[in-house]
Design a protein around this motif. Structure first.
Motif, PDB file in Angstrom:
ATOM      1  N   VAL A  18       5.824  19.029  23.472  1.00 26.93           N
ATOM      2  CA  VAL A  18       5.199  20.326  23.697  1.00 26.93           C
ATOM      3  C   VAL A  18       4.692  20.966  22.402  1.00 26.93           C
ATOM      4  O   VAL A  18       3.708  21.703  22.411  1.00 26.93           O
ATOM      5  CB  VAL A  18       6.138  21.281  24.474  1.00 26.93           C
ATOM      6  CG1 VAL A  18       7.298  21.730  23.612  1.00 26.93           C
ATOM      7  CG2 VAL A  18       5.382  22.458  25.044  1.00 26.93           C
ATOM      8  N   LYS A  19       5.331  20.672  21.270  1.00 25.64           N
ATOM      9  CA  LYS A  19       4.931  21.283  20.002  1.00 25.64           C
ATOM     10  C   LYS A  19       3.962  20.430  19.198  1.00 25.64           C
ATOM     11  O   LYS A  19       3.087  20.957  18.526  1.00 25.64           O
ATOM     12  CB  LYS A  19       6.162  21.567  19.144  1.00 25.64           C
ATOM     13  CG  LYS A  19       7.029  22.665  19.699  1.00 25.64           C
ATOM     14  CD  LYS A  19       8.145  22.985  18.768  1.00 25.64           C
ATOM     15  CE  LYS A  19       8.977  24.108  19.370  1.00 25.64           C
ATOM     16  NZ  LYS A  19      10.015  24.549  18.464  1.00 25.64           N
ATOM     17  N   ASN A  20       4.121  19.109  19.253  1.00 24.08           N
ATOM     18  CA  ASN A  20       3.369  18.254  18.335  1.00 24.08           C
ATOM     19  C   ASN A  20       2.352  17.305  18.951  1.00 24.08           C
ATOM     20  O   ASN A  20       1.446  16.843  18.269  1.00 24.08           O
ATOM     21  CB  ASN A  20       4.352  17.421  17.503  1.00 24.08           C
ATOM     22  CG  ASN A  20       5.294  18.284  16.719  1.00 24.08           C
ATOM     23  OD1 ASN A  20       4.885  19.240  16.082  1.00 24.08           O
ATOM     24  ND2 ASN A  20       6.581  17.962  16.793  1.00 24.08           N
ATOM     25  N   TYR A  21       2.515  16.958  20.222  1.00 30.19           N
ATOM     26  CA  TYR A  21       1.591  16.005  20.836  1.00 30.19           C
ATOM     27  C   TYR A  21       1.563  16.233  22.344  1.00 30.19           C
ATOM     28  O   TYR A  21       2.400  15.717  23.076  1.00 30.19           O
ATOM     29  CB  TYR A  21       1.979  14.559  20.526  1.00 30.19           C
ATOM     30  CG  TYR A  21       0.866  13.587  20.842  1.00 30.19           C
ATOM     31  CD1 TYR A  21      -0.155  13.366  19.933  1.00 30.19           C
ATOM     32  CD2 TYR A  21       0.812  12.932  22.059  1.00 30.19           C
ATOM     33  CE1 TYR A  21      -1.196  12.495  20.224  1.00 30.19           C
ATOM     34  CE2 TYR A  21      -0.220  12.061  22.357  1.00 30.19           C
ATOM     35  CZ  TYR A  21      -1.211  11.851  21.431  1.00 30.19           C
ATOM     36  OH  TYR A  21      -2.253  10.993  21.721  1.00 30.19           O
ATOM     37  N   HIS A  22       0.599  17.022  22.785  1.00 28.11           N
ATOM     38  CA  HIS A  22       0.497  17.346  24.209  1.00 28.11           C
ATOM     39  C   HIS A  22      -0.832  16.846  24.763  1.00 28.11           C
ATOM     40  O   HIS A  22      -1.524  16.045  24.135  1.00 28.11           O
ATOM     41  CB  HIS A  22       0.713  18.845  24.449  1.00 28.11           C
ATOM     42  CG  HIS A  22      -0.115  19.736  23.567  1.00 28.11           C
ATOM     43  ND1 HIS A  22      -1.467  19.872  23.707  1.00 28.11           N
ATOM     44  CD2 HIS A  22       0.245  20.521  22.523  1.00 28.11           C
ATOM     45  CE1 HIS A  22      -1.920  20.723  22.810  1.00 28.11           C
ATOM     46  NE2 HIS A  22      -0.905  21.127  22.064  1.00 28.11           N
ATOM     47  N   CYS A  23      -1.196  17.330  25.947  1.00 30.78           N
ATOM     48  CA  CYS A  23      -2.362  16.826  26.677  1.00 30.78           C
ATOM     49  C   CYS A  23      -3.666  16.954  25.885  1.00 30.78           C
ATOM     50  O   CYS A  23      -4.533  16.088  25.978  1.00 30.78           O
ATOM     51  CB  CYS A  23      -2.491  17.495  28.033  1.00 30.78           C
ATOM     52  SG  CYS A  23      -2.611  19.306  28.008  1.00 30.78           S
ATOM     53  N   VAL A  24      -3.820  18.005  25.093  1.00 29.80           N
ATOM     54  CA  VAL A  24      -5.043  18.178  24.305  1.00 29.80           C
ATOM     55  C   VAL A  24      -5.150  17.096  23.238  1.00 29.80           C
ATOM     56  O   VAL A  24      -6.192  16.446  23.088  1.00 29.80           O
ATOM     57  CB  VAL A  24      -5.102  19.588  23.670  1.00 29.80           C
ATOM     58  CG1 VAL A  24      -6.287  19.702  22.721  1.00 29.80           C
ATOM     59  CG2 VAL A  24      -5.185  20.655  24.754  1.00 29.80           C
ATOM     60  N   HIS A  25      -4.069  16.868  22.498  1.00 27.45           N
ATOM     61  CA  HIS A  25      -4.064  15.803  21.490  1.00 27.45           C
ATOM     62  C   HIS A  25      -4.389  14.456  22.139  1.00 27.45           C
ATOM     63  O   HIS A  25      -5.135  13.652  21.594  1.00 27.45           O
ATOM     64  CB  HIS A  25      -2.694  15.693  20.805  1.00 27.45           C
ATOM     65  CG  HIS A  25      -2.268  16.932  20.109  1.00 27.45           C
ATOM     66  ND1 HIS A  25      -1.282  17.740  20.607  1.00 27.45           N
ATOM     67  CD2 HIS A  25      -2.692  17.505  18.960  1.00 27.45           C
ATOM     68  CE1 HIS A  25      -1.101  18.748  19.779  1.00 27.45           C
ATOM     69  NE2 HIS A  25      -1.956  18.649  18.776  1.00 27.45           N
ATOM     70  N   VAL A  27      -6.105  13.775  24.926  1.00 29.95           N
ATOM     71  CA  VAL A  27      -7.518  13.638  25.317  1.00 29.95           C
ATOM     72  C   VAL A  27      -8.373  13.335  24.090  1.00 29.95           C
ATOM     73  O   VAL A  27      -9.267  12.486  24.143  1.00 29.95           O
ATOM     74  CB  VAL A  27      -8.015  14.896  26.065  1.00 29.95           C
ATOM     75  CG1 VAL A  27      -9.533  14.892  26.199  1.00 29.95           C
ATOM     76  CG2 VAL A  27      -7.372  14.970  27.438  1.00 29.95           C
ATOM     77  N   ILE A  28      -8.102  13.995  22.989  1.00 33.02           N
ATOM     78  CA  ILE A  28      -8.844  13.740  21.748  1.00 33.02           C
ATOM     79  C   ILE A  28      -8.666  12.289  21.322  1.00 33.02           C
ATOM     80  O   ILE A  28      -9.636  11.589  21.018  1.00 33.02           O
ATOM     81  CB  ILE A  28      -8.414  14.715  20.636  1.00 33.02           C
ATOM     82  CG1 ILE A  28      -8.861  16.135  20.989  1.00 33.02           C
ATOM     83  CG2 ILE A  28      -8.972  14.282  19.282  1.00 33.02           C
ATOM     84  CD1 ILE A  28      -8.260  17.226  20.114  1.00 33.02           C
ATOM     85  N   GLN A  37     -15.846   8.630  20.819  1.00 32.21           N
ATOM     86  CA  GLN A  37     -16.351   9.988  20.607  1.00 32.21           C
ATOM     87  C   GLN A  37     -15.245  10.881  20.051  1.00 32.21           C
ATOM     88  O   GLN A  37     -14.075  10.733  20.414  1.00 32.21           O
ATOM     89  CB  GLN A  37     -16.841  10.584  21.933  1.00 32.21           C
ATOM     90  CG  GLN A  37     -18.039   9.894  22.514  1.00 32.21           C
ATOM     91  CD  GLN A  37     -19.302  10.152  21.697  1.00 32.21           C
ATOM     92  OE1 GLN A  37     -19.534  11.240  21.209  1.00 32.21           O
ATOM     93  NE2 GLN A  37     -20.116   9.124  21.551  1.00 32.21           N
ATOM     94  N   ASP A  38     -15.630  11.813  19.193  1.00 31.54           N
ATOM     95  CA  ASP A  38     -14.692  12.777  18.636  1.00 31.54           C
ATOM     96  C   ASP A  38     -14.787  14.077  19.427  1.00 31.54           C
ATOM     97  O   ASP A  38     -15.765  14.802  19.311  1.00 31.54           O
ATOM     98  CB  ASP A  38     -15.000  13.017  17.158  1.00 31.54           C
ATOM     99  CG  ASP A  38     -14.014  13.969  16.507  1.00 31.54           C
ATOM    100  OD1 ASP A  38     -13.055  14.426  17.186  1.00 31.54           O
ATOM    101  OD2 ASP A  38     -14.195  14.266  15.315  1.00 31.54           O
ATOM    102  N   TYR A  39     -13.780  14.371  20.227  1.00 26.61           N
ATOM    103  CA  TYR A  39     -13.761  15.572  21.049  1.00 26.61           C
ATOM    104  C   TYR A  39     -12.993  16.715  20.381  1.00 26.61           C
ATOM    105  O   TYR A  39     -12.797  17.759  20.984  1.00 26.61           O
ATOM    106  CB  TYR A  39     -13.108  15.289  22.405  1.00 26.61           C
ATOM    107  CG  TYR A  39     -13.955  14.514  23.387  1.00 26.61           C
ATOM    108  CD1 TYR A  39     -15.135  13.883  23.015  1.00 26.61           C
ATOM    109  CD2 TYR A  39     -13.553  14.388  24.711  1.00 26.61           C
ATOM    110  CE1 TYR A  39     -15.888  13.163  23.925  1.00 26.61           C
ATOM    111  CE2 TYR A  39     -14.298  13.682  25.628  1.00 26.61           C
ATOM    112  CZ  TYR A  39     -15.466  13.068  25.236  1.00 26.61           C
ATOM    113  OH  TYR A  39     -16.207  12.369  26.145  1.00 26.61           O
TER     114      TYR A  39
END
Length: 127
Positions: A18-25, A27-28, A37-39
């Motif tokens: 939850v603090k260091n590697y979540h869904c946003v990380h 997807v990127i 691609q770099d999102y």
């Protein structure tokens, strides 16, 4: 085809935090690895701890082009039954995402039991 399978399989080794590697990380990383691609510019301000950063999807909406139907490589923004936001990558007809249970690669239809709203965004990689 073998490279495709290895790239996809390596994403199943990712560990949610939850603090260091979540869904946003995730997807990127998935977009970088699978479609080259770099999102990261699509998620400015949303890579901190989930407790701090993904309270709203407003920044994601502003930075990306809303599309009506999912297309290969698009960002899928989902709202859960409890109102929480979550993000995944639409890849080869399914949603690839990371949650507390680990990496999942599911059809949109199968995800409808967990999420009430789906929005699709074409990432703006040239911001």
């Amino acid at each position: 085809m073998r490279d495709f399978n290895l790239q996809l399989l390596s994403l199943f080794e990712m560990q949610y935090n939850v603090k260091n590697y979540h869904c946003v990380h995730f997807v990127i990383d998935a977009a970088r690895q699978l479609i080259g691609q770099d999102y990261s510019k699509s998620f400015i301000g949303l890579t901190a701890s989930l407790n701090d950063s993904i309270q709203t999807s407003r920044q994601t909406v502003i930075r990306n082009k809303h599309i009506k139907e999912p297309t290969h490589g698009c960002i899928v923004l989902m709202t859960s039954l409890t109102g929480n936001n979550h993000v995944g990558l639409f890849y080869c007809g399914k949603v690839l995402h990371l949650n507390e249970s680990g990496t999942q690669y599911l059809s949109l239809n199968s995800m409808k039991c967990l999420y009430t709203r789906f929005r699709y965004y074409e990432p703006l990689t040239d911001l």
